[in-house]
Scaffold this motif. Structure first.
Motif: not given
Length: 168
Positions: A91-118
Motif C-alpha cells: 500500500d503506497r497510497s500515503a505516498l500518493l496522497a503526500s504528492c498532492y499535500r506537498e504540492s499544495l504546500k509548495v504552491a501556497g508557500d509561493l503565494g499561488a492562488d491557482s494550481i493545476a494537477f495531473p
C-alpha cells in the motif's frame, strides 16, 4: 476553495502553478513530465539542474514536491512531485496522497492562488484510475491551503470519468 476537473492539456492551463508528475531525477522524462519540459523550454531544466546540484543530489524523494520557474508556460511556477509506482502487494497510497499535500504546500508557500494537477502516478506508474482519482480528490479536499482555484486536468476520457466519480 474551488475544485474543478477538465479534460485537456495541462501545459495550456492559465494558473500560477502547474504540477509536474516528475521522476526523481527532475531532469525530464515522458508523459506529463516530458510535455511540461517541452512546452516550458530549457529554463525549467536549468532550474532543475540547479536543484540537483544543491539540495537534491540524489533526486527528489517520492511524495515530496519542489518548485521551479515555468519557462514559456503561462504559469509562474512548476511544482514537481514524484509519485509512487503502483504495487498490488504494497500500500503506497500515503505516498500518493503526500504528492498532492506537498504540492499544495509548495504552491501556497509561493503565494499561488491557482494550481493545476495531473493524475499523479496514473500513467506509466500504473496506478488504477479510480483509486488514483479517489486519493487525489480526498487529499485535496482535506488539505488546508491558501490556494483558491484547484484544477485536475485529465488527459483522457477514462481518467476524466474516474475523477468525475471521485468528485461525487
Amino acid at each position: 476553495m474551488a475544485i474543478t476537473i477538465s479534460r485537456g492539456d495541462i501545459t495550456r492551463q492559465q494558473v500560477e502553478a502547474i504540477v509536474n508528475a516528475a521522476n526523481s531525477s527532475l531532469l525530464g522524462g515522458g508523459g506529463v513530465d516530458g510535455a511540461i519540459h517541452r512546452a516550458g523550454g530549457p529554463a525549467i531544466l536549468e532550474d532543475c539542474r540547479r536543484l540537483r546540484a544543491s539540495h537534491y543530489g540524489k533526486g527528489l524523494p517520492t511524495g515530496q514536491a519542489v518548485a521551479t520557474v515555468a519557462g514559456r508556460l503561462d504559469a509562474r511556477w512548476v511544482t514537481h512531485t514524484v509519485g509512487p509506482v503502483y504495487s498490488p502487494t504494497e500500500d503506497r497510497s500515503a505516498l500518493l496522497a503526500s504528492c498532492y499535500r506537498e504540492s499544495l504546500k509548495v504552491a501556497g508557500d509561493l503565494g499561488a492562488d491557482s494550481i493545476a494537477f495531473p493524475a499523479v502516478s496514473a500513467g506509466v506508474y500504473g496506478w488504477p484510475a479510480d483509486s488514483a482519482a479517489e486519493i487525489a480528490v480526498t487529499t485535496v479536499r482535506e488539505t488546508e491551503t491558501t490556494v483558491e482555484d484547484i484544477r485536475f486536468v485529465l488527459f483522457n476520457d477514462e481518467m476524466y470519468a474516474a475523477f468525475e466519480r471521485a468528485m461525487g
